[in-house]
Design a protein around this motif. Sequence first.
Motif, short mmCIF file in Angstrom:
data_model
loop_
_atom_site.label_atom_id
_atom_site.label_comp_id
_atom_site.label_asym_id
_atom_site.label_seq_id
_atom_site.Cartn_x
_atom_site.Cartn_y
_atom_site.Cartn_z
N VAL A 78 -4.14 3.14 1.43
CA VAL A 78 -4.96 4.99 1.69
C VAL A 78 -5.91 5.09 -0.06
O VAL A 78 -5.06 4.54 -0.97
CB VAL A 78 -3.93 6.37 1.81
CG1 VAL A 78 -4.66 7.35 1.55
CG2 VAL A 78 -3.47 5.68 2.99
N PHE A 79 -7.23 5.15 0.57
CA PHE A 79 -7.52 5.47 -1.02
C PHE A 79 -8.32 6.75 -1.10
O PHE A 79 -8.84 7.69 -0.42
CB PHE A 79 -8.93 4.60 -1.68
CG PHE A 79 -9.56 4.40 -2.59
CD1 PHE A 79 -9.51 3.62 -3.30
CD2 PHE A 79 -9.79 5.65 -3.12
CE1 PHE A 79 -9.69 3.26 -4.46
CE2 PHE A 79 -10.46 5.45 -4.63
CZ PHE A 79 -10.41 4.70 -5.21
N THR A 80 -7.97 7.95 -2.29
CA THR A 80 -7.50 9.44 -1.91
C THR A 80 -8.55 9.50 -2.96
O THR A 80 -8.75 10.79 -3.58
CB THR A 80 -6.26 9.87 -1.84
OG1 THR A 80 -5.42 9.26 -3.32
CG2 THR A 80 -5.58 10.41 -1.19
N GLY A 81 -10.50 9.04 -2.47
CA GLY A 81 -10.95 9.52 -3.57
C GLY A 81 -11.20 8.23 -4.82
O GLY A 81 -10.72 8.75 -5.28
N PRO A 227 -5.71 18.40 -3.85
CA PRO A 227 -5.19 19.03 -3.17
C PRO A 227 -5.22 20.61 -3.73
O PRO A 227 -5.94 20.83 -4.04
CB PRO A 227 -4.21 18.40 -3.94
CG PRO A 227 -4.71 18.15 -5.16
CD PRO A 227 -5.72 18.00 -5.51
N PRO A 228 -4.54 21.23 -2.62
CA PRO A 228 -4.67 22.86 -2.18
C PRO A 228 -3.21 23.25 -4.11
O PRO A 228 -3.12 22.21 -3.84
CB PRO A 228 -3.62 23.10 -1.59
CG PRO A 228 -3.24 21.71 -0.63
CD PRO A 228 -4.65 20.60 -1.30
N GLY A 229 -3.53 24.77 -4.21
CA GLY A 229 -3.07 24.52 -5.51
C GLY A 229 -3.44 24.59 -6.30
O GLY A 229 -4.29 24.80 -6.41
N SER A 230 -2.87 24.89 -7.41
CA SER A 230 -3.33 24.81 -8.78
C SER A 230 -3.24 23.85 -9.74
O SER A 230 -2.64 23.36 -9.81
CB SER A 230 -2.66 25.70 -9.47
OG SER A 230 -2.19 27.20 -8.70
N ILE A 258 3.27 16.26 10.57
CA ILE A 258 2.39 16.45 9.63
C ILE A 258 4.08 15.40 9.12
O ILE A 258 4.57 15.97 8.71
CB ILE A 258 1.99 17.24 8.67
CG1 ILE A 258 1.04 17.66 9.60
CG2 ILE A 258 1.71 16.90 7.28
CD1 ILE A 258 0.12 18.67 9.05
N GLU A 259 3.69 14.42 8.07
CA GLU A 259 5.02 13.47 8.30
C GLU A 259 5.08 14.07 6.30
O GLU A 259 5.69 13.85 5.56
CB GLU A 259 5.07 12.44 8.27
CG GLU A 259 5.68 11.93 9.97
CD GLU A 259 7.14 12.30 9.88
OE1 GLU A 259 7.56 12.67 8.57
OE2 GLU A 259 7.84 12.33 11.08
N ILE A 260 3.66 13.27 5.53
CA ILE A 260 3.31 13.67 4.80
C ILE A 260 2.23 14.25 4.25
O ILE A 260 0.99 13.68 5.24
CB ILE A 260 3.29 12.44 3.61
CG1 ILE A 260 4.02 12.13 2.31
CG2 ILE A 260 2.34 11.36 4.53
CD1 ILE A 260 4.83 12.94 1.60
N CYS A 261 1.27 14.81 3.12
CA CYS A 261 0.20 14.33 2.58
C CYS A 261 -0.01 13.97 1.25
O CYS A 261 0.10 14.29 0.67
CB CYS A 261 -0.44 16.49 2.25
SG CYS A 261 -0.24 17.27 4.04
N LEU A 262 -1.06 13.10 1.13
CA LEU A 262 -1.59 12.12 -0.21
C LEU A 262 -2.88 12.81 -0.44
O LEU A 262 -3.33 12.93 -0.07
CB LEU A 262 -1.63 10.65 0.55
CG LEU A 262 -0.02 10.17 1.75
CD1 LEU A 262 -0.69 8.92 2.17
CD2 LEU A 262 0.93 9.56 0.67
N PHE A 263 -3.07 12.64 -2.25
CA PHE A 263 -4.46 13.32 -2.88
C PHE A 263 -3.65 12.54 -4.11
O PHE A 263 -3.02 11.68 -4.18
CB PHE A 263 -3.75 14.93 -2.65
CG PHE A 263 -4.14 16.02 -1.58
CD1 PHE A 263 -4.95 15.72 -1.10
CD2 PHE A 263 -2.96 15.92 -1.03
CE1 PHE A 263 -4.74 17.51 -0.28
CE2 PHE A 263 -2.81 16.78 -0.18
CZ PHE A 263 -4.38 17.04 0.77
N GLY A 264 -5.47 12.69 -4.50
CA GLY A 264 -5.48 12.64 -5.63
C GLY A 264 -5.99 13.19 -6.89
O GLY A 264 -5.37 14.54 -7.18
N LEU A 309 2.20 14.12 -1.76
CA LEU A 309 2.27 12.96 -3.00
C LEU A 309 1.03 12.73 -3.31
O LEU A 309 0.25 12.73 -2.69
CB LEU A 309 2.56 12.02 -2.62
CG LEU A 309 4.55 11.77 -2.07
CD1 LEU A 309 4.33 10.34 -1.23
CD2 LEU A 309 5.19 12.31 -3.05
N LEU A 310 0.88 13.18 -4.85
CA LEU A 310 -0.28 13.10 -5.46
C LEU A 310 -0.42 11.15 -6.21
O LEU A 310 1.01 11.54 -7.28
CB LEU A 310 -0.89 13.98 -6.18
CG LEU A 310 -0.98 15.42 -5.81
CD1 LEU A 310 0.06 15.98 -5.03
CD2 LEU A 310 -1.66 16.67 -6.92
N SER A 311 -1.68 10.16 -6.78
CA SER A 311 -0.70 9.05 -7.22
C SER A 311 -1.99 9.61 -8.28
O SER A 311 -3.07 9.98 -8.45
CB SER A 311 -1.71 8.56 -5.96
OG SER A 311 -2.31 7.09 -6.28
#
Length: 390
Positions: A78-81, A227-230, A258-264, A309-311
């Motif tokens: 997975v490559f998050t951008g 990701p959503p949020g601040s 939904i098991e997990i959300c992955l962002f960068g 989880l944010l890489s």
Amino acid sequence: MSTTGSFFHISDFHLNPLYVQNVTPATYCATTPGYQTYNYSDSFNLGYGQYGCDPPFGLIQAAVNEMKVINANPDFIVFTGDMAGHSMPPEVTLSAIDNVTQTIIQSFPKTPFIPTIGNNDLPQDYFLSVVPNAPWLKKLAEIWSPLFPSSTQKSSFTYGGYYSHDLAINGGSSLKVIALNTVLYSIKHDPNTTSITDPLGQFSWLSSQLSEARANHQKVYITGHIPPGSSPYKDEEFWFQPYVSQYFNITVPYSDVIEICLFGHLHRDDFRVVYNSSVEDGAFSIEVEGGVAVVFNEDDKPVPVSAMLLSPSLSPVSDTNPTIRLVFYDQSHLGVLDYYQYYADLFKAITKGSIEWSLEYSFDKSYGVSPPLSFLLVSTFALWLKRPLP
């Protein structure tokens, strides 16, 4: 009997094809307008990049080579951008994306590779025309065409920059990875989209994908760049609030799927916990406190329903060391169990002329969070972080 699988979650490579060793970080070490040069010691080797700059290809190749050492046969990647560097001309951006894509494909030819769009993967930072089948998306679709097993995926991506990828896991389970185009919801997106309820129909599509996953007894991983949020850096939201509300209105009812959300995007190691009770529009708010994104209901009674989880980044542009993340998961139930965070000490690479990668930590071993690494356990850990010190 459950078996453990693994996948790479990598992000924010920011390849800089215009990198020059003696150009200062003022222009990300790229020979773009306004660049400045400096003299550095001949004993320094800046071939892997330098702090404050996006990296040259040498660091990209070193990271992918190390990925093969860590695990030559991951279940997927997975490559998050943000494959491309900051402030690159459009043609250089496309070249960087193609270069990163081909490097990973050539090193992992049999591994499903699932990338998402980042704000620097566009012709200008955060700029994407909000029209179906935008010319830029067509160009990206051609580069990523080898990654789309079906014409449906390519047409979905070409239409709006989003798609899903169904994976048959070794244990016989079915996993759906939903790759979102979250740049559309950014407060920095150009043009401004706040007058559009559902930019490029992505929310409607997401809802149908989750419904389909539940009907087919699939589990879902959601991936995206922003990701959503601040923001942890300054007092501002990443997304416009109406889009935050819509996203959680759609996803929270599918917390069993939904098991997990992955962002960068942040260039830092981070995680967020989503809590819910009422999902009426305007009945909840999102705050980030201690690295935790929380959805509060009107009675301020949060209930954990999901984790993000944010890489951290490979690029050292934010004065951080380059990183690689390997995630472990249960191949039967598809829950995330743990992850190993690897890094390279860039200062040592600069002074020694060679790069070495080390295991920084295991989430489970470092924090004592027993598998599975579910939203409930991450939530418990988040509360533990906020405990009064003795």
